[in-house]
Design an enzyme around this catalytic site. Sequence first.
Site, PDB file in Angstrom:
ATOM      1  N   ILE A 197      -0.739  12.914   8.011  1.00 23.27           N
ATOM      2  CA  ILE A 197      -0.737  14.158   8.800  1.00 23.27           C
ATOM      3  C   ILE A 197       0.692  14.526   9.186  1.00 23.27           C
ATOM      4  O   ILE A 197       1.385  13.721   9.809  1.00 23.27           O
ATOM      5  CB  ILE A 197      -1.572  13.994  10.090  1.00 23.27           C
ATOM      6  CG1 ILE A 197      -2.987  13.530   9.778  1.00 23.27           C
ATOM      7  CG2 ILE A 197      -1.579  15.279  10.896  1.00 23.27           C
ATOM      8  CD1 ILE A 197      -3.790  13.140  11.012  1.00 23.27           C
ATOM      9  N   GLU A 233       8.081  10.290   9.501  1.00 24.96           N
ATOM     10  CA  GLU A 233       6.843  11.071   9.457  1.00 24.96           C
ATOM     11  C   GLU A 233       5.608  10.200   9.253  1.00 24.96           C
ATOM     12  O   GLU A 233       4.546  10.465   9.810  1.00 24.96           O
ATOM     13  CB  GLU A 233       6.934  12.121   8.329  1.00 24.96           C
ATOM     14  CG  GLU A 233       5.785  13.102   8.288  1.00 24.96           C
ATOM     15  CD  GLU A 233       5.656  13.936   9.557  1.00 24.96           C
ATOM     16  OE1 GLU A 233       6.528  14.792   9.784  1.00 24.96           O
ATOM     17  OE2 GLU A 233       4.704  13.725  10.317  1.00 24.96           O
ATOM     18  N   LYS A 268       2.204   4.414  18.638  1.00 25.45           N
ATOM     19  CA  LYS A 268       2.251   5.780  18.093  1.00 25.45           C
ATOM     20  C   LYS A 268       2.411   6.826  19.192  1.00 25.45           C
ATOM     21  O   LYS A 268       3.182   7.772  19.041  1.00 25.45           O
ATOM     22  CB  LYS A 268       0.992   6.049  17.280  1.00 25.45           C
ATOM     23  CG  LYS A 268       0.953   5.228  15.987  1.00 25.45           C
ATOM     24  CD  LYS A 268      -0.418   5.275  15.357  1.00 25.45           C
ATOM     25  CE  LYS A 268      -0.444   4.533  14.031  1.00 25.45           C
ATOM     26  NZ  LYS A 268      -1.813   4.313  13.548  1.00 25.45           N
ATOM     27  N   THR A 284       0.829  -1.211   0.000  1.00 23.70           N
ATOM     28  CA  THR A 284       0.000   0.000   0.000  1.00 23.70           C
ATOM     29  C   THR A 284       0.865   1.264   0.000  1.00 23.70           C
ATOM     30  O   THR A 284       0.723   2.141  -0.856  1.00 23.70           O
ATOM     31  CB  THR A 284      -0.923  -0.012   1.244  1.00 23.70           C
ATOM     32  OG1 THR A 284      -1.654  -1.236   1.233  1.00 23.70           O
ATOM     33  CG2 THR A 284      -1.882   1.160   1.234  1.00 23.70           C
ATOM     34  N   VAL A 285       1.767   1.359   0.957  1.00 31.82           N
ATOM     35  CA  VAL A 285       2.562   2.590   1.098  1.00 31.82           C
ATOM     36  C   VAL A 285       3.674   2.647   0.043  1.00 31.82           C
ATOM     37  O   VAL A 285       3.936   3.707  -0.543  1.00 31.82           O
ATOM     38  CB  VAL A 285       3.150   2.698   2.524  1.00 31.82           C
ATOM     39  CG1 VAL A 285       3.922   4.005   2.684  1.00 31.82           C
ATOM     40  CG2 VAL A 285       2.043   2.598   3.579  1.00 31.82           C
ATOM     41  N   ASP A 289      -1.542  -0.586  18.496  1.00 29.84           N
ATOM     42  CA  ASP A 289      -1.038   0.308  17.447  1.00 29.84           C
ATOM     43  C   ASP A 289      -1.015   1.756  17.965  1.00 29.84           C
ATOM     44  O   ASP A 289      -0.041   2.480  17.761  1.00 29.84           O
ATOM     45  CB  ASP A 289      -1.941   0.165  16.216  1.00 29.84           C
ATOM     46  CG  ASP A 289      -1.649   1.201  15.148  1.00 29.84           C
ATOM     47  OD1 ASP A 289      -0.661   1.032  14.422  1.00 29.84           O
ATOM     48  OD2 ASP A 289      -2.413   2.191  15.046  1.00 29.84           O
ATOM     49  N   GLY A 328     -12.928  -4.088   4.543  1.00 29.48           N
ATOM     50  CA  GLY A 328     -11.499  -3.769   4.417  1.00 29.48           C
ATOM     51  C   GLY A 328     -11.042  -2.634   5.328  1.00 29.48           C
ATOM     52  O   GLY A 328      -9.920  -2.155   5.207  1.00 29.48           O
ATOM     53  N   GLY A 374      -3.745   5.065   4.360  1.00 32.07           N
ATOM     54  CA  GLY A 374      -4.044   5.070   2.923  1.00 32.07           C
ATOM     55  C   GLY A 374      -2.784   5.266   2.122  1.00 32.07           C
ATOM     56  O   GLY A 374      -1.808   5.867   2.593  1.00 32.07           O
ATOM     57  N   GLY A 394      -0.426   8.724   9.597  1.00 34.29           N
ATOM     58  CA  GLY A 394      -0.457   8.576   8.139  1.00 34.29           C
ATOM     59  C   GLY A 394       0.021   9.836   7.434  1.00 34.29           C
ATOM     60  O   GLY A 394       1.190  10.214   7.549  1.00 34.29           O
TER      61      GLY A 394
HETATM   62  N1  LIG Z   1      -1.232   1.062   4.890  1.00 37.58           N
HETATM   63  C1  LIG Z   1      -1.273   2.255   5.482  1.00 37.58           C
HETATM   64  O1  LIG Z   1      -2.200   3.055   5.250  1.00 37.58           O
HETATM   65  C2  LIG Z   1      -0.191   2.654   6.446  1.00 37.58           C
HETATM   66  C3  LIG Z   1      -0.281   3.893   7.105  1.00 37.58           C
HETATM   67  C4  LIG Z   1       0.750   4.282   7.962  1.00 37.58           C
HETATM   68  C5  LIG Z   1       1.823   3.441   8.164  1.00 37.58           C
HETATM   69  N2  LIG Z   1       1.864   2.226   7.532  1.00 37.58           N
HETATM   70  C6  LIG Z   1       3.018   1.367   7.780  1.00 37.58           C
HETATM   71  O2  LIG Z   1       3.695   1.199   6.545  1.00 37.58           O
HETATM   72  C7  LIG Z   1       4.304  -0.081   6.503  1.00 37.58           C
HETATM   73  C8  LIG Z   1       3.852  -0.807   5.231  1.00 37.58           C
HETATM   74  O3  LIG Z   1       2.457  -0.955   5.283  1.00 37.58           O
HETATM   75  P1  LIG Z   1       1.637  -1.409   3.984  1.00 37.58           P
HETATM   76  O4  LIG Z   1       0.200  -1.256   4.347  1.00 37.58           O
HETATM   77  O5  LIG Z   1       2.152  -0.734   2.772  1.00 37.58           O
HETATM   78  O6  LIG Z   1       1.984  -2.969   3.934  1.00 37.58           O
HETATM   79  P2  LIG Z   1       1.649  -4.009   2.757  1.00 37.58           P
HETATM   80  O7  LIG Z   1       0.632  -3.446   1.857  1.00 37.58           O
HETATM   81  O8  LIG Z   1       1.407  -5.302   3.424  1.00 37.58           O
HETATM   82  O9  LIG Z   1       3.020  -4.084   1.936  1.00 37.58           O
HETATM   83  C9  LIG Z   1       4.178  -4.680   2.454  1.00 37.58           C
HETATM   84  C10 LIG Z   1       5.191  -4.788   1.342  1.00 37.58           C
HETATM   85  O10 LIG Z   1       6.415  -5.262   1.872  1.00 37.58           O
HETATM   86  C11 LIG Z   1       6.800  -6.473   1.216  1.00 37.58           C
HETATM   87  N3  LIG Z   1       7.319  -7.369   2.258  1.00 37.58           N
HETATM   88  C12 LIG Z   1       6.797  -7.618   3.464  1.00 37.58           C
HETATM   89  N4  LIG Z   1       7.546  -8.488   4.149  1.00 37.58           N
HETATM   90  C13 LIG Z   1       8.568  -8.811   3.326  1.00 37.58           C
HETATM   91  C14 LIG Z   1       9.677  -9.680   3.440  1.00 37.58           C
HETATM   92  N5  LIG Z   1       9.879 -10.404   4.545  1.00 37.58           N
HETATM   93  N6  LIG Z   1      10.547  -9.750   2.420  1.00 37.58           N
HETATM   94  C15 LIG Z   1      10.324  -9.018   1.295  1.00 37.58           C
HETATM   95  N7  LIG Z   1       9.296  -8.182   1.117  1.00 37.58           N
HETATM   96  C16 LIG Z   1       8.430  -8.089   2.132  1.00 37.58           C
HETATM   97  C17 LIG Z   1       5.562  -7.021   0.564  1.00 37.58           C
HETATM   98  O11 LIG Z   1       5.942  -7.763  -0.577  1.00 37.58           O
HETATM   99  P3  LIG Z   1       4.844  -8.431  -1.570  1.00 37.58           P
HETATM  100  O12 LIG Z   1       4.149  -7.286  -2.228  1.00 37.58           O
HETATM  101  O13 LIG Z   1       5.622  -9.235  -2.509  1.00 37.58           O
HETATM  102  O14 LIG Z   1       3.927  -9.225  -0.672  1.00 37.58           O
HETATM  103  C18 LIG Z   1       4.798  -5.753   0.228  1.00 37.58           C
HETATM  104  O15 LIG Z   1       5.199  -5.250  -1.004  1.00 37.58           O
HETATM  105  C19 LIG Z   1       3.922  -0.781   7.812  1.00 37.58           C
HETATM  106  O16 LIG Z   1       4.941  -0.598   8.748  1.00 37.58           O
HETATM  107  C20 LIG Z   1       2.674  -0.045   8.239  1.00 37.58           C
HETATM  108  O17 LIG Z   1       2.469  -0.076   9.641  1.00 37.58           O
HETATM  109  C21 LIG Z   1       0.878   1.823   6.685  1.00 37.58           C
END
Ligand SMILES: NC(=O)c1ccc[n+]([C@@H]2O[C@H](COP(=O)([O-])OP(=O)(O)OC[C@H]3O[C@@H](n4cnc5c(N)ncnc54)[C@H](OP(=O)(O)O)[C@@H]3O)[C@@H](O)[C@H]2O)c1
Length: 438
Positions: A133, A126, A202, A12-13, A198, A184, A309, A131
């Site tokens: 903000i 940041e 934070k 996602t990020v 969580d 979702g 997001g 997120g």
């Molecule tokens: N989603 C949000 O809105 C949001 C907001 C604020 C902070 N965050 C933080 O941002 C971070 C990422 O979140 P996300 O929602 O983007 O997660 P996500 O959608 O699950 O994406 C994780 C990515 O990392 C890769 N990955 C995970 N473990 C791995 C491993 N062991 N080896 C290689 N690649 C690996 C995955 O590969 P594949 O694609 O191949 O599976 C995927 O591309 C987290 O720390 C989360 O807490 C997220």
Amino acid sequence: MAFKVGLLGLGTVGTGTAQILLNPQGRHPLLQEIEIHRVGVRSLDKSREVKLPPELITTDLESIVSDPAVDIVVEVMGGLEPARSLILKAIAHGKHIVTANKAAIARYGAEIFTAAEEAGVYVLLEAAVGGGIPVIQPLKQSLGANRIKSITGIVNGTTNYILTRMQTEGGEFGDILADAQKLGYAEADPTADVDGLDAADKIAILASLAFAGRIKLPEVYCEGIRQVSAADIAYAQKLGFTIKLLAVAQREDKALTADNPESETLQVRVHPTMVPQTHPLASINGVYNAILVEGEPIGQVMFFGPGAGSGPTASAVISDILNLAAVLKTGQETHRLHPLLSCIHQHYCAIAPISELVTRFYARFLTNDRPGVIGSLGTCFGKHKVSLESIVQIGFRDNLAEIVVVTHDVREGNFRQALDEIRTLEAVDSIPSILRVL
Ligand SMILES: NC(=O)c1ccc[n+]([C@@H]2O[C@H](COP(=O)([O-])OP(=O)(O)OC[C@H]3O[C@@H](n4cnc5c(N)ncnc54)[C@H](OP(=O)(O)O)[C@@H]3O)[C@@H](O)[C@H]2O)c1
């Protein structure tokens, strides 16, 4: 010269971040000097929403953090391991770090920031709180003149979404959680969100920045929203309150001594709270986040926006990348970190136990319907120095009288002792809910 980013994660990020970096027009001009050098993922077979040359993508993340061409490692893979080890390895190779990983920072921040300080590199985060903000940089820079008194935030979108729907639809927690999972808005395993973990990560990060000391995560008091019932939401509304999961960090109300500023204690806690409907945080609904900072001399300032997001979180990630590119561009020597960007405090903040908290409480009792029950509750509270703002029988539930109590400010320890004694009263069936009142 372009600055080269090694992206760990394209979920996602990571996808949002790549999309901005590949489409820099109309944004900050410095973005045109930043290039995605390599991207690490778990699976090469997954279809991706962002078009990148296949040769950039690898499952060998170790090779990214040790690649001599990479200037900035952006960790957006999440989880504790291998994220922690990869961040440390990248630091050891002299890379600057941008991370959105609150879980890893809240647990391993001491290790990561110590390593970064020694290596003369930055770790910017940041996106880890709120997120999209901008709140980390303001705490580090724009609010630097202030003595921060408190930070009070709605920092978890999932729980705020659930509580908002419970309030608007009158549903029970379990039903709305199940629906949120289908839509979702909640993870299949919702523990980190609904149990407040969580939000605890934070607020530990925010407290560390606001009060310039490290925070031991296990000392953060944490209570989630599983116990919040439709009945409490309805009573709260009648009494003029909205129930929110708040993450709070505040200085204990003690005079600071200039010769020993570290002797003060903090309250750092997460719990569902009755928020007066007139309070600015009461109107933050759905998946939105807001963080209210109170400082001297500024007074109150509130940061509000999308707490998660792809695009919003990537906006925060990119702001860190831009800060690093600016530092690299102006040729600042490594090993001499910019004090407004780095995080160099080493001592641990003293955190007061929750029993020391002074707050108002709301409690709901189910009792046998007989004369004198309200009197005995009042007597027990009085014995433990708990002064009551109101005590009313509001009706009947399951053939039991339902009594709601709101206290004045009390020491939590005293309130809990009174409750322990009340539980032993024959007429008292149960205490289905206890909530702190802002
Ligand atoms: N989603 C949000 O809105 C949001 C907001 C604020 C902070 N965050 C933080 O941002 C971070 C990422 O979140 P996300 O929602 O983007 O997660 P996500 O959608 O699950 O994406 C994780 C990515 O990392 C890769 N990955 C995970 N473990 C791995 C491993 N062991 N080896 C290689 N690649 C690996 C995955 O590969 P594949 O694609 O191949 O599976 C995927 O591309 C987290 O720390 C989360 O807490 C997220």
